[in-house]
Design a protein around this motif. Structure first.
Motif, mmCIF file in Angstrom:
data_model
loop_
_atom_site.group_PDB
_atom_site.id
_atom_site.type_symbol
_atom_site.label_atom_id
_atom_site.label_comp_id
_atom_site.label_asym_id
_atom_site.label_seq_id
_atom_site.Cartn_x
_atom_site.Cartn_y
_atom_site.Cartn_z
ATOM 1 N N THR A 237 -4.490 -2.310 2.231
ATOM 2 C CA THR A 237 -3.363 -1.389 2.461
ATOM 3 C C THR A 237 -3.145 -0.471 1.251
ATOM 4 O O THR A 237 -2.786 0.714 1.418
ATOM 5 N N SER A 238 -3.363 -0.980 0.039
ATOM 6 C CA SER A 238 -3.209 -0.136 -1.151
ATOM 7 C C SER A 238 -4.240 0.993 -1.145
ATOM 8 O O SER A 238 -3.943 2.161 -1.467
ATOM 9 N N PHE A 239 -5.485 0.616 -0.764
ATOM 10 C CA PHE A 239 -6.534 1.637 -0.722
ATOM 11 C C PHE A 239 -6.222 2.699 0.342
ATOM 12 O O PHE A 239 -6.342 3.903 0.094
ATOM 13 N N VAL A 240 -5.798 2.251 1.533
ATOM 14 C CA VAL A 240 -5.498 3.194 2.609
ATOM 15 C C VAL A 240 -4.305 4.057 2.250
ATOM 16 O O VAL A 240 -4.277 5.280 2.517
ATOM 17 N N GLN A 241 -3.282 3.481 1.650
ATOM 18 C CA GLN A 241 -2.115 4.270 1.249
ATOM 19 C C GLN A 241 -2.475 5.308 0.186
ATOM 20 O O GLN A 241 -1.927 6.441 0.162
#
Length: 347
Positions: A237-241
């Motif tokens: 989720t951090s990468f996608v955000q």
């Protein structure tokens, strides 16, 4: 009519006294010496010794190294504990012995009445004094000589009486000893029942503790795997955000370029057209900048199936099968012990 004289005439006080002086073992009047049990009941010493010997077959004699023994009172079933002296350690009841002496003297001084001895029904004047062994009934001498038992085998009544009474006495002693053994077995079975309940409760507590420990291990492992999934979720989720933020920045930049391009299209003069510059961007010709932006961004993209978490699937079927297969260990010793108890009960 004088009430007391009527009682003496019927002889009921003497009969009541005689009933009180009967030994519950031999069913005869107490013979000297008379021993008194802790429960206050009386026995002939010989009868008490017979019952004690039957209940304690390994007890030898006075002065033996064996500590003592026990038996139950035939009157009240109270357990009597004896020391190494056996029944010889019991106290004599001199009062009962003196009463027996007085009673016997009183009986010997009274004349015998005709009704005190059984008489033959066929020969009213003949006393029943012999025993018909063939018919197994008491009879008189006249019945043997002239009556219904003339062809039968007879024996002296007193001999048969003493023989059967001795046999009955022995049977009573054996029954009393057998009752004591049965009572001992009942006590052992009751103790076994209580021990079984206590051991069952202990086994239940141990089983619950083991399953609680197993559940704690499973809970700990579950927490560990959940933590790994949570960590992977955070990374993805951090990468996608981050990508979302960069794409939003590119979208905002592209929107400003669109506005600049529209503004430039509205200029009719060549100089003014060429002087249009996008806001918040390095000063450069608008057309090349917009043309370059229209070719699309070069931002990073995620692969197909990036959002899947299939790698964290766990198969617990083998553990479920192992749990279903849980059972107690075979206890061959317990089965052998149970068989031994059954044989002892049958004996």
């Amino acid at each position: 009519m004088d009430f007391q004289a009527g009682i003496l005439q019927d002889g009921s006080p003497m009969e009541s006294l005689e009933k009180q002086l009967i030994c519950p073992i031999c069913l005869e009047m107490f013979s000297k010496p008379v021993v008194i049990l802790p429960c206050q009941h009386n026995l002939c010493r010989k009868c008490a010794n017979d019952v004690f010997q039957a209940a304690n077959p390994y007890w030898q004699s006075r002065g033996s190294v064996i500590s003592g023994g026990r038996f139950r009172c035939p009157s009240c079933r109270h357990e009597v504990l004896l020391d190494r002296h056996g029944v010889y350690g019991l106290q004599r009841n001199l009062l009962v012995e003196n009463i027996i002496d007085i009673y016997k003297q009183e009986c010997s001084s009274r004349p015998l009445k005709k009704g005190e001895h059984p008489m033959c029904k066929e020969h009213e004047d003949e006393r029943i004094n012999i025993y018909c062994v063939t018919c197994e009934v008491p009879t008189c001498s006249m019945c043997k000589v002239f009556g219904a038992h003339k062809d039968c085998e007879v024996a002296p009544l007193q001999t048969v009486f003493q023989g059967q009474k001795t046999e009955l006495n022995n049977c009573i002693s054996m029954l009393v000893a057998g009752n004591d053994r049965i009572q001992t077995i009942i006590s052992q079975l009751e103790d076994s029942c209580r021990s079984t309940e206590e051991n069952s409760e202990a086994a239940k507590r141990e089983l619950c503790a083991r399953f609680d420990a197993l559940a704690a291990v499973l809970e700990e492992k579950k927490s560990e795997l959940l933590e790994r999934i949570t960590h992977e979720q955070g990374d993805k989720t951090s990468f996608v955000q981050g990508l979302i933020r960069r794409y939003k920045e590119q979208l905002e930049k592209s929107s400003r370029l669109v506005e600049t391009a529209i503004q430039a299209m509205e200029e009719t003069g060549g100089a003014a057209f060429l002087m249009v510059r996008p806001p918040n961007l390095p000063p450069s010709p608008p057309v090349p900048t917009i043309v370059e932006a229209s070719k699309g961004g070069r931002l990073e993209k995620i692969e197909h199936g990036y959002e899947n978490m299939d790698a964290f699937s766990v198969s617990l079927e083998h553990l479920a099968e192992a749990v279903r297969a849980l059972d107690f260990d075979p206890a061959e010793e317990d089965e052998e012990y149970f068989d031994g108890e059954e044989e002892e009960a049958e004996e």
